[in-house]
Design a protein around this motif. Structure first.
Motif, PDB file in Angstrom:
ATOM      1  N   VAL A   1       0.819  -1.207   0.000  1.00 47.58           N
ATOM      2  CA  VAL A   1       0.000   0.000   0.000  1.00 47.58           C
ATOM      3  C   VAL A   1       0.853   1.256   0.000  1.00 47.58           C
ATOM      4  CG1 VAL A   1      -1.682   1.334   1.362  1.00 47.58           C
ATOM      5  CG2 VAL A   1      -1.982  -1.142   1.055  1.00 47.58           C
ATOM      6  N   ASN A   2       2.015   1.229   0.668  1.00 49.48           N
ATOM      7  CA  ASN A   2       2.833   2.438   0.730  1.00 49.48           C
ATOM      8  C   ASN A   2       3.473   2.807  -0.610  1.00 49.48           C
ATOM      9  OD1 ASN A   2       4.659   0.345   0.686  1.00 49.48           O
ATOM     10  ND2 ASN A   2       5.812   1.002   2.493  1.00 49.48           N
ATOM     11  N   LEU A   3       3.307   1.941  -1.615  1.00 45.51           N
ATOM     12  CA  LEU A   3       3.795   2.266  -2.955  1.00 45.51           C
ATOM     13  C   LEU A   3       2.737   2.998  -3.782  1.00 45.51           C
ATOM     14  CD1 LEU A   3       5.721  -1.009  -3.903  1.00 45.51           C
ATOM     15  CD2 LEU A   3       6.616   1.087  -2.881  1.00 45.51           C
ATOM     16  N   LEU A   4       1.500   2.999  -3.303  1.00 42.93           N
ATOM     17  CA  LEU A   4       0.427   3.704  -4.004  1.00 42.93           C
ATOM     18  C   LEU A   4       0.577   5.209  -3.798  1.00 42.93           C
ATOM     19  CD1 LEU A   4      -0.744   0.765  -3.777  1.00 42.93           C
ATOM     20  CD2 LEU A   4      -2.995   1.821  -3.591  1.00 42.93           C
ATOM     21  N   SER A   5      -0.084   5.968  -4.630  1.00 47.42           N
ATOM     22  CA  SER A   5      -0.115   7.417  -4.440  1.00 47.42           C
ATOM     23  C   SER A   5      -0.820   7.742  -3.125  1.00 47.42           C
ATOM     24  CB  SER A   5      -0.859   8.090  -5.597  1.00 47.42           C
ATOM     25  OG  SER A   5      -2.236   7.729  -5.568  1.00 47.42           O
ATOM     26  N   GLU A   6      -0.528   8.904  -2.570  1.00 45.14           N
ATOM     27  CA  GLU A   6      -1.188   9.306  -1.318  1.00 45.14           C
ATOM     28  C   GLU A   6      -2.689   9.392  -1.495  1.00 45.14           C
ATOM     29  OE1 GLU A   6       0.473  12.859   0.247  1.00 45.14           O
ATOM     30  OE2 GLU A   6       2.486  12.009   0.531  1.00 45.14           O
ATOM     31  N   GLU A   7      -3.121   9.847  -2.675  1.00 46.01           N
ATOM     32  CA  GLU A   7      -4.558   9.962  -2.937  1.00 46.01           C
ATOM     33  C   GLU A   7      -5.224   8.590  -2.947  1.00 46.01           C
ATOM     34  OE1 GLU A   7      -2.413  13.429  -4.553  1.00 46.01           O
ATOM     35  OE2 GLU A   7      -2.166  11.252  -4.788  1.00 46.01           O
ATOM     36  N   ALA A   8      -4.563   7.602  -3.541  1.00 43.04           N
ATOM     37  CA  ALA A   8      -5.112   6.246  -3.577  1.00 43.04           C
ATOM     38  C   ALA A   8      -5.134   5.630  -2.186  1.00 43.04           C
ATOM     39  CB  ALA A   8      -4.300   5.377  -4.529  1.00 43.04           C
ATOM     40  N   GLN A   9      -4.071   5.811  -1.425  1.00 44.67           N
ATOM     41  CA  GLN A   9      -4.022   5.268  -0.067  1.00 44.67           C
ATOM     42  C   GLN A   9      -5.144   5.834   0.801  1.00 44.67           C
ATOM     43  OE1 GLN A   9      -0.138   5.109   1.924  1.00 44.67           O
ATOM     44  NE2 GLN A   9       0.853   5.526  -0.052  1.00 44.67           N
ATOM     45  N   ALA A  10      -5.444   7.105   0.611  1.00 43.89           N
ATOM     46  CA  ALA A  10      -6.406   7.794   1.475  1.00 43.89           C
ATOM     47  C   ALA A  10      -7.835   7.285   1.318  1.00 43.89           C
ATOM     48  CB  ALA A  10      -6.361   9.299   1.202  1.00 43.89           C
ATOM     49  N   VAL A  11      -8.169   6.658   0.182  1.00 43.76           N
ATOM     50  CA  VAL A  11      -9.572   6.261  -0.045  1.00 43.76           C
ATOM     51  C   VAL A  11      -9.806   4.767   0.165  1.00 43.76           C
ATOM     52  CG1 VAL A  11      -9.938   8.168  -1.646  1.00 43.76           C
ATOM     53  CG2 VAL A  11      -9.234   5.929  -2.534  1.00 43.76           C
ATOM     54  N   ILE A  12      -8.786   4.004   0.523  1.00 43.77           N
ATOM     55  CA  ILE A  12      -8.974   2.566   0.722  1.00 43.77           C
ATOM     56  C   ILE A  12      -9.915   2.334   1.895  1.00 43.77           C
ATOM     57  CG2 ILE A  12      -7.850   0.390   1.342  1.00 43.77           C
ATOM     58  CD1 ILE A  12      -5.340   1.407  -0.069  1.00 43.77           C
ATOM     59  N   GLY A  13     -11.000   1.614   1.647  1.00 41.72           N
ATOM     60  CA  GLY A  13     -11.984   1.332   2.683  1.00 41.72           C
ATOM     61  C   GLY A  13     -12.969   2.443   2.942  1.00 41.72           C
ATOM     62  N   LYS A  14     -12.923   3.533   2.155  1.00 45.09           N
ATOM     63  CA  LYS A  14     -13.843   4.660   2.317  1.00 45.09           C
ATOM     64  C   LYS A  14     -14.994   4.541   1.309  1.00 45.09           C
ATOM     65  CE  LYS A  14     -11.279   6.443   5.506  1.00 45.09           C
ATOM     66  NZ  LYS A  14     -10.064   7.071   5.085  1.00 45.09           N
ATOM     67  N   VAL A  15     -16.133   5.176   1.654  1.00 41.97           N
ATOM     68  CA  VAL A  15     -17.308   5.083   0.774  1.00 41.97           C
ATOM     69  C   VAL A  15     -17.615   6.432   0.134  1.00 41.97           C
ATOM     70  CG1 VAL A  15     -18.373   3.183   2.037  1.00 41.97           C
ATOM     71  CG2 VAL A  15     -18.921   5.533   2.682  1.00 41.97           C
ATOM     72  N   HIS A  16     -18.320   6.359  -0.976  1.00 39.54           N
ATOM     73  CA  HIS A  16     -18.859   7.533  -1.656  1.00 39.54           C
ATOM     74  C   HIS A  16     -19.829   8.245  -0.711  1.00 39.54           C
ATOM     75  CE1 HIS A  16     -21.104   9.803  -4.711  1.00 39.54           C
ATOM     76  NE2 HIS A  16     -20.115   9.555  -5.557  1.00 39.54           N
TER      77      HIS A  16
END
Length: 338
Positions: free
Chosen positions: A215-230
């Motif tokens: 996960v730490n290789l993903l962009s910060e934006e991608a990391q921030a939304v993991i497990g989050k909902v619309h």
């Protein structure tokens, strides 16, 4: 009065309208006439089918205003996912990389590709049109499925899951997908989402990375939304959490929205639902109940005032409610207080 009932072929225009209004990221409602008509036909066959074992049945329903005939939304259950086409997820886990010699201790998160939910039932296709998002309508659309599962448990897996829509903007850009697209795909999120909705999932197995992703290789934006909902999905998630659903680390492979799950027998509305005999008549009760008949092929559910006599195991419903639920005097109903 809003009534939940099985979808029919005549509901196609209303289902297409729901698909158009649902927006990006709503995989189970693609704006595709052939797929929507096939889903309706499959649902009609599933409701009419006598089953001996759980299979690929799909039960799609609509919420209809009994006064105007307008369809306010849709809701459904898949009996067992992943049997005809793979159902993929990522699992978010934690691993430790440590070296005593170097005095290094790093805790990192991994996303692992798999299809661990194969065979489970799935709550799906929950969409309530914006003008109907008030009162108890949303609860009716979601929780009517639990009364169905409580009454007809042999048609469903012991475990039920729900895939929650992840974060994306009004143009259909998903931060999580943008990272995947850059490194492994060359198509937009909306296109990938559409292909999944119409069942063309072959590209997933062809192009999705098979090895775990740090996960730490993903962009910060991608990391921030993991497990989050619309934002539009947050109320549905809260309702499911109140029913006992939890996320065990599984997320959607496109937008990283959470997968939540619960044993059917542990769902609050299943555990606390009552099965009562009907008396039809006027009453003065001020208590709201979510109530359904006990038919499957002609399933009906609504929410409204019901007088419950616990000692006699009687539910007194108005003539209008009895008509909407296709009830006769002495029929059985299943209900849960709201």
């Amino acid at each position: 009065m809003l009534v939940i009932r099985p979808i029919t072929a005549t509901d196609y225009p209303a289902l297409m309208r729901c698909a158009e209004e649902s927006g990006h990221g709503f995989t189970s409602l693609p704006v595709n006439e052939g797929m929507l008509r096939n889903r309706i036909a499959h649902s009609e066959a599933s409701f009419a089918k006598e089953i001996t074992e759980i299979g690929t049945e799909g039960y799609l329903m609509v919420a209809e205003d009994t006064e105007t005939g307008e369809v306010a939304g849709t809701t459904g259950i898949e009996a067992a996912i992943g049997l005809d086409t793979p159902f993929y997820t990522y699992h978010l886990s934690t691993v430790v990389h440590a070296s005593r010699r170097l005095d290094v201790h790093n805790v990192v998160k991994l996303l692992t590709f798999g299809n661990n939910y194969t065979g489970n039932s799935e709550l799906c296709t929950l969409f309530l049109r914006p003008e109907w998002r008030k009162g108890l309508n949303g609860r009716l659309l979601s929780k009517a499925r639990f009364l169905m599962m409580a009454e007809h448990s042999h048609r469903f897996s012991p475990t039920v899951i729900a895939e929650m829509r992840g974060v994306s903007d009004d143009e259909g850009h998903s931060p999580f997908w943008e990272w995947l697209k850059e490194h492994f795909f060359s198509i937009d999120f909306t296109h990938a989402d559409y292909l999944t909705g119409i069942g063309a999932k072959g590209f997933i197995a062809d192009l999705m990375p098979k090895l775990p992703i740090y996960v730490n290789l993903l962009s910060e934006e991608a990391q921030a939304v993991i497990g989050k909902v619309h934002d539009n999905t947050a109320p549905a998630l809260r309702l499911l959490e109140q029913e006992g659903f939890t996320c065990r680390g599984y997320v959607n492979i496109f937008d990283a929205g959470p997968m939540v799950e619960c044993e059917v027998r542990n769902i609050e509305s299943v555990r606390h639902s009552l099965r009562c005999r009907v008396e039809i008549g006027e009453h003065s009760s001020s208590h709201d109940y979510l109530i359904s008949n006990t038919s499957f092929e002609n399933f009906r559910a609504t929410v409204g005032k019901v007088a419950v006599d616990g000692e006699r195991n009687i539910a007194i419903v108005s003539p209008a409610m009895a008509q909407a639920l296709q009830l006769q005097q002495g029929d059985m109903v299943r209900l849960i207080g709201q």
